[in-house]
Design a protein around this motif. Structure first.
Motif, PDB file in Angstrom:
ATOM      1  N   GLN A 165       5.344  -5.191 -28.485  1.00 29.44           N
ATOM      2  CA  GLN A 165       4.655  -5.941 -29.371  1.00 29.44           C
ATOM      3  C   GLN A 165       3.571  -6.713 -28.775  1.00 29.44           C
ATOM      4  O   GLN A 165       3.463  -7.276 -27.881  1.00 29.44           O
ATOM      5  N   ARG A 166       2.383  -6.573 -29.392  1.00 30.90           N
ATOM      6  CA  ARG A 166       1.075  -7.388 -29.108  1.00 30.90           C
ATOM      7  C   ARG A 166       1.219  -8.745 -29.182  1.00 30.90           C
ATOM      8  O   ARG A 166       1.819  -9.454 -30.209  1.00 30.90           O
ATOM      9  N   TYR A 167       0.846  -9.622 -28.155  1.00 29.82           N
ATOM     10  CA  TYR A 167       1.035 -10.997 -28.361  1.00 29.82           C
ATOM     11  C   TYR A 167      -0.305 -11.697 -27.948  1.00 29.82           C
ATOM     12  O   TYR A 167      -0.363 -13.064 -27.815  1.00 29.82           O
ATOM     13  N   GLY A 168      -1.496 -11.046 -27.454  1.00 29.58           N
ATOM     14  CA  GLY A 168      -2.518 -11.805 -26.881  1.00 29.58           C
ATOM     15  C   GLY A 168      -3.545 -10.962 -26.052  1.00 29.58           C
ATOM     16  O   GLY A 168      -3.048  -9.747 -26.066  1.00 29.58           O
ATOM     17  N   MET A 169      -4.421 -11.352 -25.364  1.00 25.82           N
ATOM     18  CA  MET A 169      -5.426 -10.406 -24.563  1.00 25.82           C
ATOM     19  C   MET A 169      -6.184 -11.431 -23.736  1.00 25.82           C
ATOM     20  O   MET A 169      -6.200 -12.923 -23.893  1.00 25.82           O
ATOM     21  N   ILE A 170      -6.814 -11.059 -22.752  1.00 25.74           N
ATOM     22  CA  ILE A 170      -7.554 -11.702 -21.784  1.00 25.74           C
ATOM     23  C   ILE A 170      -9.003 -11.015 -21.999  1.00 25.74           C
ATOM     24  O   ILE A 170      -9.168  -9.948 -21.588  1.00 25.74           O
ATOM     25  N   ARG A 171      -9.878 -11.799 -22.046  1.00 19.90           N
ATOM     26  CA  ARG A 171     -11.351 -11.002 -21.933  1.00 19.90           C
ATOM     27  C   ARG A 171     -11.945 -10.973 -20.728  1.00 19.90           C
ATOM     28  O   ARG A 171     -11.977 -11.762 -19.939  1.00 19.90           O
ATOM     29  N   LEU A 172     -12.646  -9.503 -20.469  1.00 18.80           N
ATOM     30  CA  LEU A 172     -13.441  -9.246 -19.346  1.00 18.80           C
ATOM     31  C   LEU A 172     -12.974  -9.346 -17.849  1.00 18.80           C
ATOM     32  O   LEU A 172     -13.162 -10.058 -17.188  1.00 18.80           O
ATOM     33  N   GLY A 173     -11.674  -8.788 -17.456  1.00 19.10           N
ATOM     34  CA  GLY A 173     -11.189  -8.510 -16.519  1.00 19.10           C
ATOM     35  C   GLY A 173     -10.285  -9.692 -16.030  1.00 19.10           C
ATOM     36  O   GLY A 173     -10.441 -10.849 -16.171  1.00 19.10           O
ATOM     37  N   SER A 174      -8.876  -9.252 -15.707  1.00 16.88           N
ATOM     38  CA  SER A 174      -8.208 -10.458 -15.178  1.00 16.88           C
ATOM     39  C   SER A 174      -6.903  -9.664 -14.745  1.00 16.88           C
ATOM     40  O   SER A 174      -6.872  -8.806 -14.040  1.00 16.88           O
ATOM     41  N   ARG A 175      -5.530 -10.517 -14.994  1.00 16.80           N
ATOM     42  CA  ARG A 175      -4.445 -10.105 -14.392  1.00 16.80           C
ATOM     43  C   ARG A 175      -3.484 -10.482 -15.060  1.00 16.80           C
ATOM     44  O   ARG A 175      -3.395 -11.608 -15.861  1.00 16.80           O
ATOM     45  N   VAL A 176      -2.181  -9.821 -15.075  1.00 14.98           N
ATOM     46  CA  VAL A 176      -1.010 -10.401 -15.740  1.00 14.98           C
ATOM     47  C   VAL A 176       0.094 -10.254 -14.820  1.00 14.98           C
ATOM     48  O   VAL A 176       0.154  -8.949 -14.281  1.00 14.98           O
ATOM     49  N   ASP A 177       0.673 -11.398 -14.525  1.00 12.04           N
ATOM     50  CA  ASP A 177       2.326 -10.966 -13.679  1.00 12.04           C
ATOM     51  C   ASP A 177       3.383 -11.289 -14.506  1.00 12.04           C
ATOM     52  O   ASP A 177       3.108 -11.953 -15.419  1.00 12.04           O
ATOM     53  N   ILE A 178       4.303 -10.558 -14.266  1.00  6.68           N
ATOM     54  CA  ILE A 178       5.484 -10.435 -14.636  1.00  6.68           C
ATOM     55  C   ILE A 178       6.609 -10.536 -14.021  1.00  6.68           C
ATOM     56  O   ILE A 178       6.785 -10.147 -12.641  1.00  6.68           O
ATOM     57  N   TYR A 179       7.617 -11.793 -14.064  1.00  6.31           N
ATOM     58  CA  TYR A 179       8.479 -12.179 -13.226  1.00  6.31           C
ATOM     59  C   TYR A 179       9.874 -11.375 -13.808  1.00  6.31           C
ATOM     60  O   TYR A 179      10.193 -11.792 -15.168  1.00  6.31           O
ATOM     61  N   LEU A 180      10.578 -10.393 -13.289  1.00  4.78           N
ATOM     62  CA  LEU A 180      11.735  -9.875 -13.888  1.00  4.78           C
ATOM     63  C   LEU A 180      12.815 -10.409 -12.924  1.00  4.78           C
ATOM     64  O   LEU A 180      12.737 -10.895 -12.133  1.00  4.78           O
ATOM     65  N   PRO A 181      14.058 -10.100 -13.824  1.00  4.37           N
ATOM     66  CA  PRO A 181      15.380 -10.668 -13.163  1.00  4.37           C
ATOM     67  C   PRO A 181      15.484 -10.056 -11.697  1.00  4.37           C
ATOM     68  O   PRO A 181      15.142  -8.826 -11.378  1.00  4.37           O
ATOM     69  N   LYS A 182      16.215 -10.763 -10.793  1.00  2.00           N
ATOM     70  CA  LYS A 182      15.993 -10.300  -9.414  1.00  2.00           C
ATOM     71  C   LYS A 182      16.863  -8.983  -9.203  1.00  2.00           C
ATOM     72  O   LYS A 182      16.693  -8.546  -8.157  1.00  2.00           O
ATOM     73  N   ASP A 183      17.933  -8.651 -10.317  1.00  2.00           N
ATOM     74  CA  ASP A 183      18.556  -7.613  -9.917  1.00  2.00           C
ATOM     75  C   ASP A 183      17.817  -6.359 -10.577  1.00  2.00           C
ATOM     76  O   ASP A 183      18.666  -5.209 -10.516  1.00  2.00           O
ATOM     77  N   VAL A 184      16.585  -6.408 -10.810  1.00  2.00           N
ATOM     78  CA  VAL A 184      16.147  -5.420 -11.514  1.00  2.00           C
ATOM     79  C   VAL A 184      15.840  -4.124 -10.461  1.00  2.00           C
ATOM     80  O   VAL A 184      15.712  -4.288  -9.119  1.00  2.00           O
ATOM     81  N   ARG A 185      15.977  -2.921 -11.075  1.00  2.00           N
ATOM     82  CA  ARG A 185      15.592  -1.881 -10.326  1.00  2.00           C
ATOM     83  C   ARG A 185      14.144  -1.271 -10.496  1.00  2.00           C
ATOM     84  O   ARG A 185      14.085  -0.912 -11.533  1.00  2.00           O
ATOM     85  N   LEU A 186      13.405  -1.372  -9.385  1.00  2.00           N
ATOM     86  CA  LEU A 186      11.986  -1.207  -9.852  1.00  2.00           C
ATOM     87  C   LEU A 186      11.751   0.303  -9.949  1.00  2.00           C
ATOM     88  O   LEU A 186      12.336   1.089  -9.202  1.00  2.00           O
ATOM     89  N   LEU A 187      11.029   0.793 -11.075  1.00  2.00           N
ATOM     90  CA  LEU A 187      10.612   2.006 -11.208  1.00  2.00           C
ATOM     91  C   LEU A 187       9.130   2.295 -10.824  1.00  2.00           C
ATOM     92  O   LEU A 187       8.327   3.317 -10.736  1.00  2.00           O
ATOM     93  N   ALA A 188       8.155   1.151 -10.820  1.00  2.00           N
ATOM     94  CA  ALA A 188       6.764   1.128 -10.240  1.00  2.00           C
ATOM     95  C   ALA A 188       6.556   0.806  -8.849  1.00  2.00           C
ATOM     96  O   ALA A 188       7.456  -0.065  -8.278  1.00  2.00           O
ATOM     97  N   LYS A 189       5.582   1.205  -8.172  1.00  2.00           N
ATOM     98  CA  LYS A 189       5.273   0.639  -6.942  1.00  2.00           C
ATOM     99  C   LYS A 189       3.826   0.406  -6.875  1.00  2.00           C
ATOM    100  O   LYS A 189       2.836   0.498  -7.652  1.00  2.00           O
ATOM    101  N   HIS A 190       3.412  -0.325  -5.880  1.00  2.53           N
ATOM    102  CA  HIS A 190       2.423  -0.773  -5.424  1.00  2.53           C
ATOM    103  C   HIS A 190       1.078   0.206  -5.350  1.00  2.53           C
ATOM    104  O   HIS A 190       1.335   1.347  -4.939  1.00  2.53           O
ATOM    105  N   GLY A 191      -0.017   0.150  -6.146  1.00  3.10           N
ATOM    106  CA  GLY A 191      -0.959   0.944  -6.205  1.00  3.10           C
ATOM    107  C   GLY A 191      -0.746   1.850  -7.600  1.00  3.10           C
ATOM    108  O   GLY A 191      -1.554   2.456  -7.908  1.00  3.10           O
ATOM    109  N   ASP A 192       0.336   1.825  -8.385  1.00  3.87           N
ATOM    110  CA  ASP A 192       0.525   2.703  -9.576  1.00  3.87           C
ATOM    111  C   ASP A 192      -0.286   2.124 -10.394  1.00  3.87           C
ATOM    112  O   ASP A 192      -0.625   0.737 -10.781  1.00  3.87           O
ATOM    113  N   LYS A 193      -1.008   3.202 -11.497  1.00  2.00           N
ATOM    114  CA  LYS A 193      -1.750   2.548 -12.478  1.00  2.00           C
ATOM    115  C   LYS A 193      -0.710   2.546 -13.819  1.00  2.00           C
ATOM    116  O   LYS A 193       0.068   3.641 -13.877  1.00  2.00           O
TER     117      LYS A 193
END
Length: 206
Positions: A165-193
Motif C-alpha cells: 500500500q502506498r504511504y508517501g514519497m520523497i522528492r528528488l532522490g533519497s533513501r529508505v531504510d527498513i528494519y526487519l526482524p532479526k530472524d528474517v531470512r534475507l532474499l535480497a543482497k547488496h547491490g540488488d536493484k
C-alpha cells in the motif's frame, strides 16, 4: 500514466505556463514543455501487485540495495537493516513492506548529505514509521538526500496498512531504510536493484 498526487499542482502549473507562452514566444514554451515532461516522469506512480506469501517482506522503495547490516532501534529492538538508495530516475512513491498497524511515528530534522552514505541514516532529515506485524515490529525510515527537499508521509497512528500500500514519497532522490526482524531470512543482497511493492527483501520461515 498514473501520477502521484503530490505532483499534480506543479505539473498543472507547468503545462498551463507552456500553453500561455506558446502564444508569446516558442522558446520559453518549449523549455517549459520539456520541464513539464520531466516532472511528469518524476511523479509517475505505476500500479503494482504485491506478491502473496506469508511472512514475506517486500521493498518499500525503488532503488538499489546499498546497505545490509545489524541494527537496533527502540521500536524494533535488534534487527536487520536494509538500506535502499533511490536516484532521481527512480519511482519515488513509497509502499508498505507488509501488512501491519502503524504504532510509531517520528519526524527527525537533520542534514542532507548524499543519501547513499551509511552515515545518512543517522544525521539526515528523516521520517520514521513503525509497524506492528504478525512477525514482529518493522521500521521504515524515509531519509532525505542531497537533492531531496520534502518527505511526504500521510499515515496516522492506529492505521492498518496492507502489503504494497502506498504511504508517501520523497522528492528528488533519497533513501529508505527498513528494519526487519532479526530472524528474517534475507532474499535480497547488496547491490540488488529492487522495486517498491513487488521485490522481495526477506521472509520469515515458519
Amino acid at each position: 500514466m498514473k501520477l502521484a498526487r503530490d505532483g499534480i499542482p506543479t505539473i498543472t502549473f507547468l503545462v498551463l505556463a507552456a500553453a500561455a507562452f506558446a502564444f508569446i514566444s516558442p522558446l520559453p514554451a518549449a523549455v517549459l514543455a520539456v520541464l513539464a515532461a520531466l516532472v511528469v516522469w518524476f511523479y509517475r506512480d505505476p500500479d503494482r501487485t504485491a506478491p502473496d506469501r506469508d511472512g514475506l517482506f517486500i521493498s518499500p522503495a525503488d532503488g538499489r540495495v546499498v546497505e545490509i547490516s545489524e541494527a537496533e532501534h527502540p521500536f524494533t529492538g535488534p534487527s536487520v537493516k536494509v538500506g535502499i538508495f533511490m536516484n532521481v530516475f527512480s519511482v519515488h512513491v513509497n509502499r508498505a513492506p507488509c501488512m501491519g498497524r502503524v504504532d510509531y511515528l517520528e519526524y527527525v530534522p537533520g542534514k542532507k548529505i548524499a543519501a547513499f552514505a551509511p552515515k545518512a541514516s543517522e544525521v539526515n532529515e528523516r521520517n520514521l514509521v513503525g509497524l506492528s506485524t504478525p512477525y514482529g515490529p518493522v521500521l521504515m525510515v524515509q531519509i532525505a538526500g542531497l537533492l531531496a527537499r520534502r518527505i511526504v508521509c500521510r499515515l496516522r497512528r492506529g492505521e492498518v496498512l496492507e502489503a504494497g500500500q502506498r504511504y508517501g514519497m520523497i522528492r528528488l532522490g533519497s533513501r529508505v531504510d527498513i528494519y526487519l526482524p532479526k530472524d528474517v531470512r534475507l532474499l535480497a543482497k547488496h547491490g540488488d536493484k529492487v522495486y517498491a511493492g513487488i521485490s522481495s527483501l526477506g521472509v520469515m520461515d515458519s
